[in-house]
Design a protein around this motif. Structure first.
Motif, short mmCIF file in Angstrom:
data_model
loop_
_atom_site.label_atom_id
_atom_site.label_comp_id
_atom_site.label_asym_id
_atom_site.label_seq_id
_atom_site.Cartn_x
_atom_site.Cartn_y
_atom_site.Cartn_z
N PRO A 56 0.81 -1.22 0.00
CA PRO A 56 0.00 0.00 0.00
C PRO A 56 0.85 1.28 0.00
CG PRO A 56 0.12 -0.88 2.20
CD PRO A 56 0.87 -1.84 1.32
N MET A 57 2.19 1.11 0.01
CA MET A 57 3.07 2.27 0.10
C MET A 57 4.48 1.89 -0.34
SD MET A 57 3.55 2.18 4.23
CE MET A 57 1.83 1.84 4.47
N VAL A 58 5.31 2.91 -0.51
CA VAL A 58 6.73 2.70 -0.75
C VAL A 58 7.39 2.50 0.60
CG1 VAL A 58 8.86 3.77 -1.58
CG2 VAL A 58 6.72 4.14 -2.83
N GLY A 59 8.24 1.49 0.72
CA GLY A 59 8.92 1.25 1.98
C GLY A 59 9.78 0.01 1.91
N ALA B 226 9.09 -10.47 9.27
CA ALA B 226 8.91 -10.71 10.70
C ALA B 226 8.98 -9.41 11.46
CB ALA B 226 9.98 -11.67 11.20
N SER B 227 8.54 -9.45 12.73
CA SER B 227 8.52 -8.24 13.56
C SER B 227 9.91 -7.82 14.02
CB SER B 227 7.60 -8.45 14.76
OG SER B 227 8.07 -9.56 15.53
N GLU C 250 8.04 -0.88 6.36
CA GLU C 250 8.59 0.27 7.09
C GLU C 250 8.66 1.45 6.14
OE1 GLU C 250 12.65 1.88 9.27
OE2 GLU C 250 12.66 -0.09 8.32
N ALA C 251 8.05 2.55 6.54
CA ALA C 251 8.08 3.78 5.74
C ALA C 251 8.33 4.94 6.69
CB ALA C 251 6.77 3.97 4.99
N MET C 252 9.41 5.66 6.45
CA MET C 252 9.76 6.83 7.26
C MET C 252 9.82 6.48 8.74
SD MET C 252 7.66 9.73 5.14
CE MET C 252 8.26 11.04 6.18
N LYS C 253 10.47 5.37 9.06
CA LYS C 253 10.69 4.90 10.43
C LYS C 253 9.41 4.45 11.13
CE LYS C 253 15.06 5.90 10.21
NZ LYS C 253 16.00 4.86 9.90
N LEU C 254 8.32 4.30 10.40
CA LEU C 254 7.07 3.79 10.96
C LEU C 254 6.86 2.38 10.46
CD1 LEU C 254 4.72 6.87 10.50
CD2 LEU C 254 5.81 6.10 12.60
N MET C 255 6.53 1.47 11.38
CA MET C 255 6.28 0.07 11.03
C MET C 255 4.79 -0.12 10.80
SD MET C 255 9.24 -1.16 11.05
CE MET C 255 10.86 -0.89 11.73
N ASN C 256 4.41 -0.49 9.57
CA ASN C 256 3.02 -0.65 9.19
C ASN C 256 2.72 -2.12 8.92
OD1 ASN C 256 2.29 2.34 8.73
ND2 ASN C 256 4.18 2.06 7.57
N GLU C 257 1.88 -2.73 9.77
CA GLU C 257 1.52 -4.13 9.58
C GLU C 257 0.54 -4.24 8.42
OE1 GLU C 257 0.07 -5.72 13.28
OE2 GLU C 257 2.09 -5.87 14.10
N LEU C 258 0.75 -5.23 7.57
CA LEU C 258 -0.11 -5.45 6.41
C LEU C 258 -0.89 -6.75 6.63
CD1 LEU C 258 -0.90 -4.47 3.57
CD2 LEU C 258 0.99 -5.83 2.68
#
Length: 166
Positions: A94-97, A102-103, A127-135
């Motif tokens: 859903p984004m560039v990253g 795994a976590s 991970e995008a801009m130091k934010l971890m986004n679960e998919l």
């Protein structure tokens, strides 16, 4: 370092012009925007040699040559692969990253090939801009293929997993 609003403005500027690629280096950071028809890739990475701001544009011929080379493997797969993929659900980024299975580096992957997933099953982290986004899988079925490597940079809309829906 580039600010998000500056990057957005550059993307819009490139999108509205006939320029196919824009590359900028500033204070040890390099920004590259490529557009074969539309903005497709935005990649920021540290520059090897810090220098004064530089801007370089690449001609459409170089972009066309690179695109032709990238399409050769896809054409080689043939119609059989396309028929198999038609029955499978693609989980896309859903984004560039950066893609992580795994976590943490020492944790087990969220899913492996052959695992059954539900609609709310977490399949990876972007991970995008130091934010971890679960998919989440968003489909019930079985993981048939994992299309990217752990730690790989992924683009918006890039297929990550193939799922055989139930």
């Amino acid at each position: 370092m580039f600010k998000l609003n500056e990057i957005k403005e550059l993307i819009e500027l490139v999108d509205k012009t006939s320029v196919h690629e824009l590359e900028i280096e500033n204070e040890g950071t390099r920004l590259c925007i490529r557009k074969p028809g539309k903005s497709e890739l935005v990649h920021v990475q540290p520059a090897v040699v810090p220098s004064l701001p530089q801007v370089a544009a690449v001609t459409g011929q170089a972009i066309s040559a690179a695109a032709d080379n990238a399409q050769v493997p896809a054409a080689a797969q043939g119609a059989e692969s396309a028929a198999d993929d038609a029955n499978l659900h693609k989980i896309v980024s859903p984004m560039v990253g950066t893609f992580y299975r795994a976590s943490s580096p020492d944790a087990n992957p969220y899913v492996n090939v052959g695992d059954k997933v539900g609609v709310k099953t977490t399949v990876c982290i972007i991970e995008a801009m130091k934010l971890m986004n679960e998919l989440e899988a968003e489909v019930k079925g079985e993981i048939v293929d994992i299309l990217v490597e752990n730690g790989q940079l992924v683009e918006y809309g890039q297929p990550l997993f193939l799922v055989k829906p139930e």
